[in-house]
Design a protein around this motif. Structure first.
Motif, PDB file in Angstrom:
ATOM      1  N   VAL A 195     -12.530  75.801 -60.945  1.00  0.00           N
ATOM      2  CA  VAL A 195     -11.674  74.480 -60.484  1.00  0.00           C
ATOM      3  C   VAL A 195     -10.151  74.850 -59.304  1.00  0.00           C
ATOM      4  O   VAL A 195      -9.947  76.312 -59.684  1.00  0.00           O
ATOM      5  CB  VAL A 195     -10.687  73.742 -61.762  1.00  0.00           C
ATOM      6  N   SER A 196     -10.715  74.403 -58.044  1.00  0.00           N
ATOM      7  CA  SER A 196      -9.322  74.882 -57.402  1.00  0.00           C
ATOM      8  C   SER A 196      -8.664  73.571 -56.294  1.00  0.00           C
ATOM      9  O   SER A 196      -9.125  72.402 -56.578  1.00  0.00           O
ATOM     10  CB  SER A 196     -10.372  75.498 -56.267  1.00  0.00           C
ATOM     11  N   SER A 197      -7.759  73.962 -56.447  1.00  0.00           N
ATOM     12  CA  SER A 197      -6.993  72.816 -55.753  1.00  0.00           C
ATOM     13  C   SER A 197      -6.282  73.917 -54.695  1.00  0.00           C
ATOM     14  O   SER A 197      -6.318  75.193 -53.854  1.00  0.00           O
ATOM     15  CB  SER A 197      -5.906  72.814 -56.247  1.00  0.00           C
ATOM     16  N   ARG A 198      -5.496  73.393 -53.572  1.00  0.00           N
ATOM     17  CA  ARG A 198      -4.894  73.738 -52.060  1.00  0.00           C
ATOM     18  C   ARG A 198      -3.411  73.926 -52.311  1.00  0.00           C
ATOM     19  O   ARG A 198      -3.216  74.824 -51.601  1.00  0.00           O
ATOM     20  CB  ARG A 198      -5.021  72.662 -51.198  1.00  0.00           C
ATOM     21  N   ASN A 199      -2.688  73.206 -53.184  1.00  0.00           N
ATOM     22  CA  ASN A 199      -1.267  73.965 -53.498  1.00  0.00           C
ATOM     23  C   ASN A 199      -0.026  73.169 -54.105  1.00  0.00           C
ATOM     24  O   ASN A 199      -0.546  72.716 -55.131  1.00  0.00           O
ATOM     25  CB  ASN A 199      -0.493  73.409 -51.903  1.00  0.00           C
ATOM     26  N   PRO A 200       0.611  73.370 -54.311  1.00  0.00           N
ATOM     27  CA  PRO A 200       2.078  73.443 -55.004  1.00  0.00           C
ATOM     28  C   PRO A 200       1.693  71.588 -55.731  1.00  0.00           C
ATOM     29  O   PRO A 200       1.504  71.340 -56.583  1.00  0.00           O
ATOM     30  CB  PRO A 200       2.637  73.471 -55.219  1.00  0.00           C
ATOM     31  N   ALA A 201       1.448  70.995 -54.404  1.00  0.00           N
ATOM     32  CA  ALA A 201       1.726  69.432 -54.862  1.00  0.00           C
ATOM     33  C   ALA A 201      -0.356  68.905 -55.147  1.00  0.00           C
ATOM     34  O   ALA A 201       0.349  67.814 -55.632  1.00  0.00           O
ATOM     35  CB  ALA A 201       1.897  68.895 -53.313  1.00  0.00           C
ATOM     36  N   ASP A 202      -0.503  69.737 -55.495  1.00  0.00           N
ATOM     37  CA  ASP A 202      -1.807  69.522 -55.926  1.00  0.00           C
ATOM     38  C   ASP A 202      -1.263  69.714 -57.666  1.00  0.00           C
ATOM     39  O   ASP A 202      -2.922  69.294 -58.212  1.00  0.00           O
ATOM     40  CB  ASP A 202      -3.234  69.687 -55.816  1.00  0.00           C
ATOM     41  N   LEU A 203      -1.332  70.272 -58.110  1.00  0.00           N
ATOM     42  CA  LEU A 203      -0.817  71.347 -59.739  1.00  0.00           C
ATOM     43  C   LEU A 203      -0.511  69.805 -60.878  1.00  0.00           C
ATOM     44  O   LEU A 203      -1.832  70.320 -61.103  1.00  0.00           O
ATOM     45  CB  LEU A 203       0.549  71.974 -59.598  1.00  0.00           C
ATOM     46  N   PRO A 204      -0.779  68.337 -60.037  1.00  0.00           N
ATOM     47  CA  PRO A 204      -0.370  67.573 -61.838  1.00  0.00           C
ATOM     48  C   PRO A 204      -2.212  67.556 -62.236  1.00  0.00           C
ATOM     49  O   PRO A 204      -2.402  67.752 -63.020  1.00  0.00           O
ATOM     50  CB  PRO A 204      -0.310  66.250 -61.132  1.00  0.00           C
ATOM     51  N   ALA A 205      -2.951  67.104 -60.557  1.00  0.00           N
ATOM     52  CA  ALA A 205      -4.688  67.234 -60.961  1.00  0.00           C
ATOM     53  C   ALA A 205      -5.108  68.165 -60.998  1.00  0.00           C
ATOM     54  O   ALA A 205      -6.343  68.304 -61.923  1.00  0.00           O
ATOM     55  CB  ALA A 205      -5.128  66.139 -59.164  1.00  0.00           C
ATOM     56  N   PHE A 206      -4.575  69.610 -61.069  1.00  0.00           N
ATOM     57  CA  PHE A 206      -5.238  71.062 -61.232  1.00  0.00           C
ATOM     58  C   PHE A 206      -5.372  71.525 -62.805  1.00  0.00           C
ATOM     59  O   PHE A 206      -5.773  71.563 -63.452  1.00  0.00           O
ATOM     60  CB  PHE A 206      -4.263  72.057 -60.472  1.00  0.00           C
ATOM     61  N   CYS A 207      -3.817  70.646 -62.836  1.00  0.00           N
ATOM     62  CA  CYS A 207      -3.147  70.714 -64.161  1.00  0.00           C
ATOM     63  C   CYS A 207      -4.440  70.422 -65.304  1.00  0.00           C
ATOM     64  O   CYS A 207      -4.926  70.796 -66.774  1.00  0.00           O
ATOM     65  CB  CYS A 207      -2.295  71.329 -64.100  1.00  0.00           C
ATOM     66  N   ALA A 208      -4.455  69.444 -64.705  1.00  0.00           N
ATOM     67  CA  ALA A 208      -5.655  68.411 -65.467  1.00  0.00           C
ATOM     68  C   ALA A 208      -6.822  68.689 -65.824  1.00  0.00           C
ATOM     69  O   ALA A 208      -7.580  69.280 -66.911  1.00  0.00           O
ATOM     70  CB  ALA A 208      -5.500  67.195 -65.214  1.00  0.00           C
ATOM     71  N   LYS A 209      -7.225  69.061 -64.519  1.00  0.00           N
ATOM     72  CA  LYS A 209      -8.639  69.502 -64.367  1.00  0.00           C
ATOM     73  C   LYS A 209      -9.395  70.910 -64.594  1.00  0.00           C
ATOM     74  O   LYS A 209     -10.153  70.891 -65.791  1.00  0.00           O
ATOM     75  CB  LYS A 209      -9.336  69.401 -63.039  1.00  0.00           C
ATOM     76  N   ILE A 210      -8.105  72.006 -65.251  1.00  0.00           N
ATOM     77  CA  ILE A 210      -8.510  73.268 -65.670  1.00  0.00           C
ATOM     78  C   ILE A 210      -8.335  73.113 -67.051  1.00  0.00           C
ATOM     79  O   ILE A 210      -9.741  73.812 -67.716  1.00  0.00           O
ATOM     80  CB  ILE A 210      -7.343  74.581 -65.166  1.00  0.00           C
ATOM     81  N   VAL A 211      -7.688  72.230 -67.709  1.00  0.00           N
ATOM     82  CA  VAL A 211      -8.030  72.371 -69.233  1.00  0.00           C
ATOM     83  C   VAL A 211      -8.698  70.942 -69.866  1.00  0.00           C
ATOM     84  O   VAL A 211      -9.476  72.169 -70.380  1.00  0.00           O
ATOM     85  CB  VAL A 211      -6.112  71.022 -69.386  1.00  0.00           C
ATOM     86  N   GLU A 212      -9.302  70.447 -69.357  1.00  0.00           N
ATOM     87  CA  GLU A 212     -10.959  69.788 -68.946  1.00  0.00           C
ATOM     88  C   GLU A 212     -11.882  71.205 -69.041  1.00  0.00           C
ATOM     89  O   GLU A 212     -12.436  70.536 -70.114  1.00  0.00           O
ATOM     90  CB  GLU A 212     -11.100  68.896 -68.076  1.00  0.00           C
ATOM     91  N   GLU A 213     -12.560  71.328 -67.806  1.00  0.00           N
ATOM     92  CA  GLU A 213     -13.280  72.336 -67.870  1.00  0.00           C
ATOM     93  C   GLU A 213     -12.789  73.434 -68.564  1.00  0.00           C
ATOM     94  O   GLU A 213     -14.069  73.772 -69.177  1.00  0.00           O
ATOM     95  CB  GLU A 213     -12.729  72.979 -66.613  1.00  0.00           C
ATOM     96  N   PHE A 214     -11.884  74.149 -68.811  1.00  0.00           N
ATOM     97  CA  PHE A 214     -11.513  75.236 -69.600  1.00  0.00           C
ATOM     98  C   PHE A 214     -11.597  74.726 -71.001  1.00  0.00           C
ATOM     99  O   PHE A 214     -12.850  75.862 -71.749  1.00  0.00           O
ATOM    100  CB  PHE A 214     -10.187  75.551 -69.867  1.00  0.00           C
ATOM    101  N   ALA A 215     -12.001  73.364 -71.628  1.00  0.00           N
ATOM    102  CA  ALA A 215     -12.472  73.275 -72.983  1.00  0.00           C
ATOM    103  C   ALA A 215     -13.382  73.145 -72.888  1.00  0.00           C
ATOM    104  O   ALA A 215     -14.068  73.463 -74.167  1.00  0.00           O
ATOM    105  CB  ALA A 215     -11.596  71.957 -73.193  1.00  0.00           C
ATOM    106  N   GLU A 216     -14.149  73.021 -71.880  1.00  0.00           N
ATOM    107  CA  GLU A 216     -15.712  73.636 -71.817  1.00  0.00           C
ATOM    108  C   GLU A 216     -16.026  74.495 -72.082  1.00  0.00           C
ATOM    109  O   GLU A 216     -17.432  74.549 -73.122  1.00  0.00           O
ATOM    110  CB  GLU A 216     -16.442  72.078 -70.992  1.00  0.00           C
ATOM    111  N   GLY A 217     -15.783  75.365 -71.705  1.00  0.00           N
ATOM    112  CA  GLY A 217     -16.144  76.607 -71.766  1.00  0.00           C
ATOM    113  C   GLY A 217     -17.375  77.083 -70.760  1.00  0.00           C
ATOM    114  O   GLY A 217     -17.247  76.761 -69.769  1.00  0.00           O
ATOM    115  N   ARG A 218     -18.137  78.344 -70.867  1.00  0.00           N
ATOM    116  CA  ARG A 218     -19.094  78.228 -70.116  1.00  0.00           C
ATOM    117  C   ARG A 218     -19.809  77.506 -70.003  1.00  0.00           C
ATOM    118  O   ARG A 218     -20.449  76.532 -69.987  1.00  0.00           O
ATOM    119  CB  ARG A 218     -20.046  79.174 -71.051  1.00  0.00           C
ATOM    120  N   HIS A 219     -19.873  77.901 -68.030  1.00  0.00           N
ATOM    121  CA  HIS A 219     -21.109  76.523 -67.642  1.00  0.00           C
ATOM    122  C   HIS A 219     -22.217  77.068 -66.984  1.00  0.00           C
ATOM    123  O   HIS A 219     -22.175  78.901 -66.434  1.00  0.00           O
ATOM    124  CB  HIS A 219     -20.140  76.393 -66.087  1.00  0.00           C
TER     125      HIS A 219
END
Length: 184
Positions: free
Chosen positions: A160-184
């Protein structure tokens, strides 16, 4: 996503002096609020100095353990915050680069924002991957074999990657989702 989607998960946060404070604090809070336990890894024991916009000193943060003493097997996910000098220092440290390289090889999820991909580039962990970053890193990513998109958040098989601090809301939501999914 359930409120405690990350209960029982351990997230390594790799950072050093110069880390962009908001890129450390907000993602850390997001994964902890979702139930994860975090550990701040750095180059040395003690504290690291965060920065605000690379110009103003922010808070200091206590290091849980040096990255040289950390084991990839102890963690379910990795977070690489940015700040200009933070990843520049990390990519020059053999233990930090080895940890990131080994982590990337496991298929466990990684969240990276802003200048954070510099450490992934040094660890040869962007080849064949699609991600985003702060604009000044995009040539480095392409030269290392990665594909760069200019989007708020990009997900590629657990990265999961984002560009800058302005992207933090989307970034934080997506890392929780992907971290919950576990190993890919």
């Amino acid at each position: 996503m359930p409120q405690q989607a990350l209960t029982g998960k351990r997230v390594a946060i790799l950072a050093t002096d110069g880390v962009e404070q908001v890129e450390l604090v907000q993602p850390r809070a997001a994964v902890e609020d979702a139930g994860a336990t975090t550990a701040l890894l750095s180059l040395e024991s003690g504290e690291i100095q965060a920065m605000n916009h690379d110009v103003e000193k922010g808070d200091t943060f206590t290091v849980d353990r040096p990255v040289a003493e950390a084991a990839v097997d102890d963690f379910d996910a990795l977070l690489l915050p940015g700040g200009t000098t933070n990843p520049d220092k990390l990519r020059q440290d053999p233990a930090a680069v080895a940890f990131v390289k080994e982590f990337a090889a496991t298929g466990k999820p990684i969240g990276v924002i802003c200048h954070g991909p510099w450490t992934l580039v040094e660890a040869d962990a962007v080849r064949g991957r699609t991600l985003t970053s702060y604009p000044s890193l995009r040539t480095d990513i392409r030269n290392a074999g990665g594909t760069v998109l200019d989007q708020e958040v990009v997900t590629d098989n657990g990265l999961v990657s984002s560009r800058n601090p302005a992207d933090l809301p989307a970034f934080c939501a997506k890392i929780v989702e992907e971290f919950a999914e576990g190993r890919h």
